[in-house]
Design an enzyme around this catalytic site. Structure first.
Site, short mmCIF file in Angstrom:
data_model
loop_
_atom_site.label_atom_id
_atom_site.label_comp_id
_atom_site.label_asym_id
_atom_site.label_seq_id
_atom_site.Cartn_x
_atom_site.Cartn_y
_atom_site.Cartn_z
CG HIS A 231 34.15 84.52 96.15
ND1 HIS A 231 32.89 84.11 96.49
CD2 HIS A 231 34.16 85.88 96.32
CE1 HIS A 231 32.17 85.16 96.84
NE2 HIS A 231 32.91 86.24 96.74
CG ASP B 39 34.79 82.23 90.29
OD1 ASP B 39 34.41 83.18 89.60
OD2 ASP B 39 34.78 82.24 91.54
CD GLN C 299 36.82 90.00 91.10
OE1 GLN C 299 37.22 91.00 90.52
NE2 GLN C 299 35.86 90.03 92.00
CE LYS D 156 31.93 89.88 91.49
NZ LYS D 156 32.27 90.61 92.72
CB CYS E 222 33.67 86.23 99.90
SG CYS E 222 32.25 87.20 100.36
N1 PMP Z 1 33.99 84.40 92.58
C1 PMP Z 1 34.79 85.48 92.67
C2 PMP Z 1 36.25 85.33 92.37
C3 PMP Z 1 34.25 86.70 93.05
O1 PMP Z 1 35.03 87.77 93.16
C4 PMP Z 1 32.86 86.79 93.33
C5 PMP Z 1 32.24 88.10 93.78
N2 PMP Z 1 32.97 88.79 94.74
C6 PMP Z 1 32.08 85.65 93.20
C7 PMP Z 1 32.69 84.47 92.82
C8 PMP Z 1 30.61 85.66 93.47
O2 PMP Z 1 29.96 86.49 92.58
P1 PMP Z 1 28.43 86.88 92.81
O3 PMP Z 1 28.34 87.38 94.22
O4 PMP Z 1 28.20 87.96 91.80
O5 PMP Z 1 27.63 85.67 92.58
#
Ligand code: PMP
Length: 414
Positions: free
Chosen positions: A131, A208, A211, A234, A372
Site C-alpha cells: 500500500h 503492515d 489488512q 479496519k 492505493c
Molecule cells: N496498509 C494497507 C495494506 C492498507 O490496506 C491500508 C488501508 N487501506 C493502509 C496500510 C493504511 O491504513 P490507514 O489509511 O488506516 O492508515
C-alpha cells in the site's frame, strides 16, 4: 444458493447483523450489501455506544487530572492498551503506542528509528504489493539518507517471489517493511518465514498489519516482528485510532516523534527530558473517545469468537470465488493459495468505475480503482480493479446478489 457447512450458521450471522445498525439501510431502495470492508468495516452498536457513553459520562482529558472524570477517562483509555496488548500478544503494555492509524504508525518508525539508524548506502526492502503508506515513508527516508529502496517482485498469482527476496537481502539491509495481507489481492504472505530470513541477514522487520488484524490471529511474539502497525477502523473500531507495536528495547532506544505535552518528563529552555514508554510517542491530547471504543471492537471480536469469524470469511471467499469464476470473461487478480476475503476482478475491458456505479445502483458497495497500490497495478498492467471484500456480517445471499449484480451490469455495459 449452495448449502454450506460454514461454522457461523444463518441465525448466528443474523444475530451479528442486528448489532450493526447501518446494515438496515437501503441504498437506491435496495437493502445494502456492504462489500467494501477492506477500506473500512462497519461498526457494531457496542462501539457506537462506547463513543457516546464516553462523551455522555466520562469526557475529560486523560493522564493529567485528579478529578473523577479524568480518572475514569484515563482508566478507560489505558484499558484499551491492555486489551490491544492481549489481542496481539505483546509482552507488555509499554510496547503498545496509540497512533491515528497504520499510516501514522509506519511514518512514526520511518521518522524515528529510520532517521536514527539509516545511513547512506543502507538498504530497505519492501514489496511490489505494498500500500502507498508502506512505500512513500520509506522513499522519503531513502531520498533523505541516500539509502536504497529494494522491491520484492510478485508472481502473476500475486505471491511474493521468496527466492528473489533471499537474493535482495544483504549485509546492508537494515529493514524489511512488508504487508502481512495485500489489500488489493488478498494474498497472505508467509510472514514468519519473511521475518526469519530478514533476521538471519541482520535486518529488522516492520509488518503492515492493516489488512491482517481482522482476518488472522495475530501473535507478535510468535511472529517475532520488530514493529507491527494496524488501524482500528479496519477491525470494527472507529476511524482515527491505530496502533504501533514495537519491541520494548527498540522503542526505548528510538528518538522521539512529535514533541509537545504528555511526552515529556521535564521541560526547561535548556533541556527537555522525555517520558517513559509508551507516552514518549504520544504527544498532545490523543484521540481518547475512539481509543476507548477500540476496546469495545476488540471485545466484540473476541466475544463473537475470532476463529469463527475467520472461518466464516473463508467460506464466503471460497463460495464467491467459485461463483465468480462461472461468469464468462471475468478475471480474478490475486489467486494466491493463501488468501483472505478479498476478491479483485475485472470483466472484459469494462472500466472498474462503470462496474462500481452500476453495482451501487443495485445497493452493492464495492471499491474500484488502484486501492492505493499503484505500483502493483502497474505490475499487473491494469489501471485498477473492482474489489469485493468480506466481513463477519456478510452472507452467502449477499454474495449471490453480487454475482447477479455483476451479471446485470455486464449486460448493460457490453
Ligand atoms: N496498509 C494497507 C495494506 C492498507 O490496506 C491500508 C488501508 N487501506 C493502509 C496500510 C493504511 O491504513 P490507514 O489509511 O488506516 O492508515
Amino acid at each position: 444458493m449452495e448449502t454450506s457447512t460454514h461454522i457461523l450458521n444463518t441465525l448466528q450471522v443474523e444475530d451479528i447483523r442486528k448489532q450493526f445498525p447501518i446494515l438496515k439501510r437501503t441504498i437506491h431502495n435496495k437493502p445494502i450489501v456492504y462489500f467494501d470492508n477492506a477500506a473500512t468495516t462497519q461498526k457494531p452498536m457496542v462501539v457506537i455506544d462506547a463513543l457516546s457513553h464516553y462523551y455522555m459520562h466520562s469526557n475529560a482529558n486523560i493522564h493529567r487530572g485528579i478529578h473523577t472524570l479524568a480518572e475514569e477517562a484515563t482508566a478507560a483509555y489505558e484499558a484499551t492498551r491492555t486489551a490491544v496488548q492481549v489481542f496481539i500478544n505483546a509482552s507488555c503494555t509499554e510496547e503498545i503506542i496509540f497512533t491515528r492509524g497504520t499510516t501514522e504508525s509506519i511514518n512514526l518508525v520511518a521518522n524515528t528509528w529510520g532517521r536514527k539508524n539509516i545511513q547512506e548506502g543502507d538498504e530497505i526492502i519492501i514489496s511490489e504489493m505494498e500500500h502507498h503508506s508502506n512505500i512513500v515513508p520509506w522513499q522519503i527516508l531513502c531520498e533523505e539518507k541516500k539509502a536504497v529502496l529494494k522491491v520484492i517482485p510478485i508472481s502473476d498469482e500475486g505471491e511474493l517471489l521468496l527466492d528473489v527476496y533471499r537474493q535482495l537481502l544483504t549485509s546492508k539491509t537494515k529493514l524489511v517493511a512488508i504487508t502481512y495481507v495485500s489489500n488489493s489481492l488478498g494474498t497472505i504472505n508467509p510472514i514468519s518465514e519473511i521475518i526469519q530470513m530478514a533476521h538471519n541477514a541482520g535486518a529488522l522487520v516492520l509488518v503492515d498489519g492493516a489488512q491482517a488484524t481482522v482476518h488472522l490471529d495475530i501473535d507478535v511474539q510468535k511472529m517475532d516482528c520488530d514493529f507491527y502497525a494496524f488501524s482500528g477502523h479496519k477491525i470494527y473500531a472507529p476511524t482515527g485510532v491505530g496502533v504501533l507495536y514495537g519491541k520494548k528495547a527498540l522503542l526505548e532506544a528510538m528518538p522521539v516523534f512529535m514533541g509537545g505535552g504528555e511526552m515529556i518528563k521535564e521541560v526547561s529552555f535548556v533541556k527537555t527530558t522525555y517520558a517513559e514508554l509508551p507516552y514518549k510517542y504520544e504527544a498532545g491530547t490523543p484521540n481518547i473517545a475512539d481509543t476507548i471504543a477500540l476496546k469495545a471492537a476488540i471485545d466484540f471480536m473476541r466475544e463473537t469468537d475470532v476463529a469463527m469469524i475467520h472461518q466464516h470469511e473463508k467460506e464466503l471467499l471460497e463460495y464467491a470465488t467459485k461463483q465468480m469464476l462461472q461468469i464468462p470473461n471475468l478475471r480474478i487478480y490475486g489467486t494466491a493459495e493463501n488468501k483472505t476475503g478479498v476478491i479483485s476482478f475485472l470483466v472484459n475491458n469494462i472500466h472498474p468505475q462503470d462496474m462500481g456505479v452500476l453495482l451501487d445502483n443495485q445497493g452493492i458497495a464495492v471499491r474500484t480503482g488502484h486501492h492505493c497500490t499503484q505500483p502493483l497495478m502497474h505490475r499487473l498492467g491494469i489501471p485498477g480493479t473492482v474489489r469485493a471484500s468480506f466481513a463477519v456480517y456478510n452472507t452467502m445471499e449477499e454474495v449471490d446478489r453480487l454475482i447477479n449484480g455483476i451479471q446485470k451490469s455486464i449486460k448493460m455495459l457490453l
